[in-house]
Design a protein around this motif. Sequence first.
Motif, PDB file in Angstrom:
ATOM      1  N   GLN A 190      32.517  -7.406  20.361  1.00 59.98           N
ATOM      2  CA  GLN A 190      33.424  -6.266  20.471  1.00 59.98           C
ATOM      3  C   GLN A 190      34.733  -6.649  21.158  1.00 59.98           C
ATOM      4  OE1 GLN A 190      33.079  -3.385  19.206  1.00 59.98           O
ATOM      5  NE2 GLN A 190      30.953  -2.640  19.288  1.00 59.98           N
ATOM      6  N   ILE A 191      35.825  -6.041  20.707  1.00 60.87           N
ATOM      7  CA  ILE A 191      37.080  -6.056  21.466  1.00 60.87           C
ATOM      8  C   ILE A 191      37.459  -4.609  21.738  1.00 60.87           C
ATOM      9  CG2 ILE A 191      39.561  -6.547  21.426  1.00 60.87           C
ATOM     10  CD1 ILE A 191      38.978  -8.870  19.520  1.00 60.87           C
ATOM     11  N   MET A 192      37.736  -4.281  23.009  1.00 58.77           N
ATOM     12  CA  MET A 192      38.297  -2.956  23.321  1.00 58.77           C
ATOM     13  C   MET A 192      39.610  -3.172  24.058  1.00 58.77           C
ATOM     14  SD  MET A 192      36.784   0.267  25.492  1.00 58.77           S
ATOM     15  CE  MET A 192      35.697   0.860  24.201  1.00 58.77           C
ATOM     16  N   VAL A 193      40.662  -2.507  23.560  1.00 58.86           N
ATOM     17  CA  VAL A 193      41.963  -2.606  24.218  1.00 58.86           C
ATOM     18  C   VAL A 193      42.113  -1.405  25.153  1.00 58.86           C
ATOM     19  CG1 VAL A 193      44.448  -2.801  23.885  1.00 58.86           C
ATOM     20  CG2 VAL A 193      42.880  -3.816  22.222  1.00 58.86           C
ATOM     21  N   ASP A 194      42.522  -1.672  26.365  1.00 58.93           N
ATOM     22  CA  ASP A 194      42.542  -0.633  27.406  1.00 58.93           C
ATOM     23  C   ASP A 194      43.714   0.339  27.215  1.00 58.93           C
ATOM     24  OD1 ASP A 194      42.285   0.914  29.621  1.00 58.93           O
ATOM     25  OD2 ASP A 194      42.884  -0.626  31.053  1.00 58.93           O
ATOM     26  N   HIS A 195      43.606   1.176  26.184  1.00 60.86           N
ATOM     27  CA  HIS A 195      44.564   2.272  26.001  1.00 60.86           C
ATOM     28  C   HIS A 195      44.074   3.457  26.818  1.00 60.86           C
ATOM     29  CE1 HIS A 195      45.762   0.353  21.878  1.00 60.86           C
ATOM     30  NE2 HIS A 195      46.457  -0.160  22.861  1.00 60.86           N
ATOM     31  N   THR A 196      44.214   3.319  28.145  1.00 64.14           N
ATOM     32  CA  THR A 196      43.580   4.264  29.074  1.00 64.14           C
ATOM     33  C   THR A 196      43.931   5.717  28.794  1.00 64.14           C
ATOM     34  OG1 THR A 196      44.110   2.551  30.684  1.00 64.14           O
ATOM     35  CG2 THR A 196      43.025   4.532  31.518  1.00 64.14           C
ATOM     36  N   PHE A 197      45.183   5.961  28.403  1.00 63.95           N
ATOM     37  CA  PHE A 197      45.640   7.350  28.251  1.00 63.95           C
ATOM     38  C   PHE A 197      44.785   8.145  27.259  1.00 63.95           C
ATOM     39  CE2 PHE A 197      49.687   7.040  30.554  1.00 63.95           C
ATOM     40  CZ  PHE A 197      49.732   8.330  31.072  1.00 63.95           C
ATOM     41  N   LEU A 198      44.174   7.434  26.285  1.00 64.30           N
ATOM     42  CA  LEU A 198      43.361   8.144  25.291  1.00 64.30           C
ATOM     43  C   LEU A 198      42.158   8.822  25.921  1.00 64.30           C
ATOM     44  CD1 LEU A 198      43.403   5.576  22.363  1.00 64.30           C
ATOM     45  CD2 LEU A 198      45.096   7.297  23.012  1.00 64.30           C
ATOM     46  N   PHE A 199      41.811   8.397  27.139  1.00 60.67           N
ATOM     47  CA  PHE A 199      40.622   8.931  27.795  1.00 60.67           C
ATOM     48  C   PHE A 199      40.972   9.958  28.865  1.00 60.67           C
ATOM     49  CE2 PHE A 199      39.633   4.957  25.832  1.00 60.67           C
ATOM     50  CZ  PHE A 199      38.366   5.145  25.304  1.00 60.67           C
ATOM     51  N   THR A 200      42.263  10.267  29.030  1.00 59.42           N
ATOM     52  CA  THR A 200      42.645  11.305  29.996  1.00 59.42           C
ATOM     53  C   THR A 200      42.299  12.677  29.436  1.00 59.42           C
ATOM     54  OG1 THR A 200      44.848  11.496  29.028  1.00 59.42           O
ATOM     55  CG2 THR A 200      44.612   9.965  30.865  1.00 59.42           C
ATOM     56  N   GLY A 201      42.083  13.604  30.340  1.00 55.27           N
ATOM     57  CA  GLY A 201      41.802  14.980  29.925  1.00 55.27           C
ATOM     58  C   GLY A 201      42.938  15.542  29.093  1.00 55.27           C
ATOM     59  N   ALA A 202      44.173  15.179  29.449  1.00 58.48           N
ATOM     60  CA  ALA A 202      45.332  15.726  28.745  1.00 58.48           C
ATOM     61  C   ALA A 202      45.339  15.282  27.287  1.00 58.48           C
ATOM     62  CB  ALA A 202      46.627  15.292  29.443  1.00 58.48           C
ATOM     63  N   VAL A 203      45.206  13.983  27.045  1.00 55.45           N
ATOM     64  CA  VAL A 203      45.265  13.504  25.659  1.00 55.45           C
ATOM     65  C   VAL A 203      44.035  13.978  24.877  1.00 55.45           C
ATOM     66  CG1 VAL A 203      45.299  11.452  24.183  1.00 55.45           C
ATOM     67  CG2 VAL A 203      46.767  11.561  26.207  1.00 55.45           C
TER      68      VAL A 203
END
Lengths: 352, 352, 352, 352
Positions: free
Chosen positions: A116-129
């Motif tokens: 697996q590769i996961m790229v840390d697009h953290t914002f996708l996991f915020t409550g807002a997004v």
Amino acid sequence: MLKLGVVGCGYWGPNVVRNFAIQPDCHVVAICDKNPKVVSQVSSRFPSVNVTSDENNVMRSTEIDAMAIVTPVSTHYALAKRALENGKHVFVEKPFTATTAQAEELIELADRKNLQIMVDHTFLFTGAVRKIKELVDGGALGPLYYYDSTRVNLGLFQHDVNVIWDLAPHDLSILDHLIGAEPELVVAAGGAHLNGMEDMAYLTLYFPHGIIAHINVNWLSPVKVRLTMVGGQRKMLVWNDLEPAEKIKVYDKGADVMTKQAAYERRVSYRSGDMWAPRVEETEALQLEARYFLDCVASGEKPFNDGRAGLRVVRILEAADKSLRRRSEIALPASRRPEVAPMPSGSVQLAV
Amino acid sequence: MLKLGVVGCGYWGPNVVRNFAIQPDCHVVAICDKNPKVVSQVSSRFPSVNVTSDENNVMRSTEIDAMAIVTPVSTHYALAKRALENGKHVFVEKPFTATTAQAEELIELADRKNLQIMVDHTFLFTGAVRKIKELVDGGALGPLYYYDSTRVNLGLFQHDVNVIWDLAPHDLSILDHLIGAEPELVVAAGGAHLNGMEDMAYLTLYFPHGIIAHINVNWLSPVKVRLTMVGGQRKMLVWNDLEPAEKIKVYDKGADVMTKQAAYERRVSYRSGDMWAPRVEETEALQLEARYFLDCVASGEKPFNDGRAGLRVVRILEAADKSLRRRSEIALPASRRPEVAPMPSGSVQLAV
Amino acid sequence: MLKLGVVGCGYWGPNVVRNFAIQPDCHVVAICDKNPKVVSQVSSRFPSVNVTSDENNVMRSTEIDAMAIVTPVSTHYALAKRALENGKHVFVEKPFTATTAQAEELIELADRKNLQIMVDHTFLFTGAVRKIKELVDGGALGPLYYYDSTRVNLGLFQHDVNVIWDLAPHDLSILDHLIGAEPELVVAAGGAHLNGMEDMAYLTLYFPHGIIAHINVNWLSPVKVRLTMVGGQRKMLVWNDLEPAEKIKVYDKGADVMTKQAAYERRVSYRSGDMWAPRVEETEALQLEARYFLDCVASGEKPFNDGRAGLRVVRILEAADKSLRRRSEIALPASRRPEVAPMPSGSVQLAV
Amino acid sequence: MLKLGVVGCGYWGPNVVRNFAIQPDCHVVAICDKNPKVVSQVSSRFPSVNVTSDENNVMRSTEIDAMAIVTPVSTHYALAKRALENGKHVFVEKPFTATTAQAEELIELADRKNLQIMVDHTFLFTGAVRKIKELVDGGALGPLYYYDSTRVNLGLFQHDVNVIWDLAPHDLSILDHLIGAEPELVVAAGGAHLNGMEDMAYLTLYFPHGIIAHINVNWLSPVKVRLTMVGGQRKMLVWNDLEPAEKIKVYDKGADVMTKQAAYERRVSYRSGDMWAPRVEETEALQLEARYFLDCVASGEKPFNDGRAGLRVVRILEAADKSLRRRSEIALPASRRPEVAPMPSGSVQLAV
């Protein structure tokens, strides 16, 4: 129990360590950083973890199942390649790589080795997004017209990339997630006032179906602004990420509801219709993302923020650089998307 | 005593009438509007003025010294030409004309007949812009790096021009006033979601000396925003025109003052240095502008917002349209500027 | 090297531990909490500290020089007394004690045994309050007229005290610090809508020289507000503690500068004069306070937030309760103040 | 067609004239002001109205059906009495009179002569207060717990009354309208820093059923604040009257919904639940009120803002003054309320 090694523990690394460490099925076994000062600080903060300045200790360890790469972008490719070659899954900071060629090679390598590769697009996991995604997917906004983001602040320290590579990946990954399609055209404009790299820039992306996205990034702003508007045919929303209590405001009126009389009244009126600020989940984004990584490794399903998602962002960044140099628009080829794993819900069971 | 005729008395016209009427050396003698409903309303509001729907009454009147043209842009050229041919000075709404050719012809005509043209770039007379001009000219900000303006709101009523022609002239006239030079390149991007005309657009202007300007105009925004940042080497300012009490905030730190240590602290800090919100003069802008028009007519000096200033704005608007159509940047030729009359101070003696 | 024991490690305790632990001349040797769950959490977070649920281990330890008491107010007296009797200096949460009698006894005991008491009035060490103190002491505001504070939020969880004892000590300690005098009269009004204890209350304090203070505390507010105005003869300031970047705004105009003409203009104007937002130091308040505690223990000088300062706050809280019950004003006797130690500056040398 | 005379045309008078003049069934026939400068200004602004400085012209005119009294409070009683004695209905500024005795006499006189009195509690006709009334009456908030209002600004010009009489009538009339009951107790505290009259004051009102109201009025505030919170068992609302677009925000959570778990989360969370900002009608309040006055005169029904409503406000103002002097709470007797006429809806047919 997944055993995780971490490379790079400067600004963001400790957050990665902390959020993986609290997952019940993950054990952070080793942290590597080249800076001896960081090694000593991290050792005292995480006394049960093996902390080292020698990357070989971590990369070659047969005990380690996955590597988190939390280093500058210029090093991502070499580190990720080595981790994959040593049979380790990879969790890597954004932007994924410095070039599309690097990203493509890593994706191919991971696929071949079934990692697996996961790229840390953290914002996708915020409550807002997540809330915005829910509103867009549920049709609350209607067909999208535009996405307009201002992401500016004073950011005058040494950078190895320009302001687009530093700040725009947030919006690019959010756009990729919300729209589910790539832009057809990229236009970038910018200025470099200090050290030759762009310290302010404007990106315009033309997506299919007339959706237009605009991203204003700037390291020379005296104030910090994180303001995004998403306009649809039925409703429009404003996301102010610096607002502690009301991050998202949804406005009743959209673009197709205007009668002549209403239009006339608009001249003297600030808005018509109600506004609604939905509650936004406050679980730490990186905690949910760590959970998702572990789930995807366990199930073998691809995450939506996999290497391909990382590549799609890098492709736009590359096009933006090209547009800046040529002072003209850059056309992008279309791409196709495979199935991805569902995101975990906001409340996950953690080890304490 | 200047005798003024006014053509067009819909939304903005009554403000023009009121602000000229209170000047001690001006007499508004005639108002003309094609809409009979407007004629009757205006008659009851200004009972001492001759109100008519027949434009000939006004244009041909030998009693009238100057004409204020407060009509849609498509009519400016014909009305202004006729007024000038009849020996009248002209005060005309922005944007000056629909094409640069029209503007050039009117300027030539006025020069030949030794008449004044003033284009109603009202914002130049607001306390906010006058304070910004003072700060820029006095060197408080240092050499300019950028001007970044967001001017968006719901504006979905019938328009005869696109959103750039509607909203951008404000910023273009301010830029012309602050920078005192024309842009070398214009890049426009935009979307037309409703009726074929752009309802949202982004303009980027490259000025000499690396100054970059960006203007975000949008009729599809759920909220009204009027926010402009001006960044310089020494200081930066934020102008929020919707803020009643603190329109302008000047931030101590600029772009060249960052040490490594300060840069590190910036990561966790919102800003360093003090902020200062200077008192902004609240005299109505249009009142000062009317005063300035009368002064310029009396002295024969050219106003800084003369036909040439109007032309410079129209030239950029035309280039923006061209850039939108061609999806590429448009280069502009350089131009030269003559002497202009000083602006009146904020407190002027009025007739009551 | 001062050896510190800590009793109570729930919500605030970990902050106390962390901030003492980073001081180069302090060693946190033991933490005690009755809750076994807390004991296990704290053990893993501070692996080098002896964590126990048996308070005797800590109180009797001859190794320990000082005790930090971070427990509910009802337990402060007994714990502090025991610590002092065992020859330990005391750092204790606000409010100091549940009654003035308890406070007086502890002060007397500490004086007799030549030990220090510091009450954790954390706000006095924030950059905001230190800046306000500097402005007041430097005469920038002129003689003070009023202090008006709104400190409200949803706070509907179980409390052992009413909203005044919970929220007002912040303002009462700040007032004590800024004004350097006690109020002569206390008037409290309030309502108890949920469980019999006041969940909203209004305190008015009359100080010498006509200074009036008002404190609005409320657990039933839908929004969090932390807004304080300080008005003086020369200038006035607004402190919004929820504002990240501009916590303090100082307004040029005060109460004695109003001419008739200015007064008339004020009707249509929001304010006259400039506004200035001074940079506010961002060092963590509790870190400075820990530093100050260690300095005072080392030098033997009394801190300004000593037991007497704690007592002065408790005296007002008691009077407020009395005023609520009697529905009438309560007069307070005057008191006198001894010398105190200077606060450390914002930048202190820490152990890492 | 009602024929209206107006006494007093300084700051507020022109608004009264304008809003009555646009009603189709009202004719403003005469305006009286003692100030010759005002007479000349008003003459030019309302050329068709008879403007005079001699009050007798107006009072004795048999042509006039109703008088609007827009003068300082000290003159209300004598002017209203004279108008009523001359058989004219009365529309009078707030506060109604300088004493309760005066108010009672005027009410008795009007009743005897079968004439209407309406007190200009303009705020009751604003979209904001009408929306709040609708929410309270419809039960959206649940039983009320509190009303907390901050109404402060710089107001340092000459006054003939203290700050309570100047600013508190707004909130007192709103409370009277929303709660439909009188307070049982009034407690006032305040300070007089400039000329002997209170320039800042705090009113606490205890209503039946545990409802508590608090009003913070201040002429020495550097910033203008108009912020009111209304808390109920089910929901709470915040009314910020200076906010152009979102004056009213309704918060989902009230005071009875808190579980232990939610309470714990509240410590780190700003709020739970959604927020909703209903559209607020923007029709000018005074226009609706003029409409309502004409309707009540025509129908003979009592308005809800009649002399008795004015008296109820004056009664509290008197009690507040007494509380300030005695520094103690003042008990008020209960009163009873007759039927009143319904308010006109927001969209009324006007003459143009």
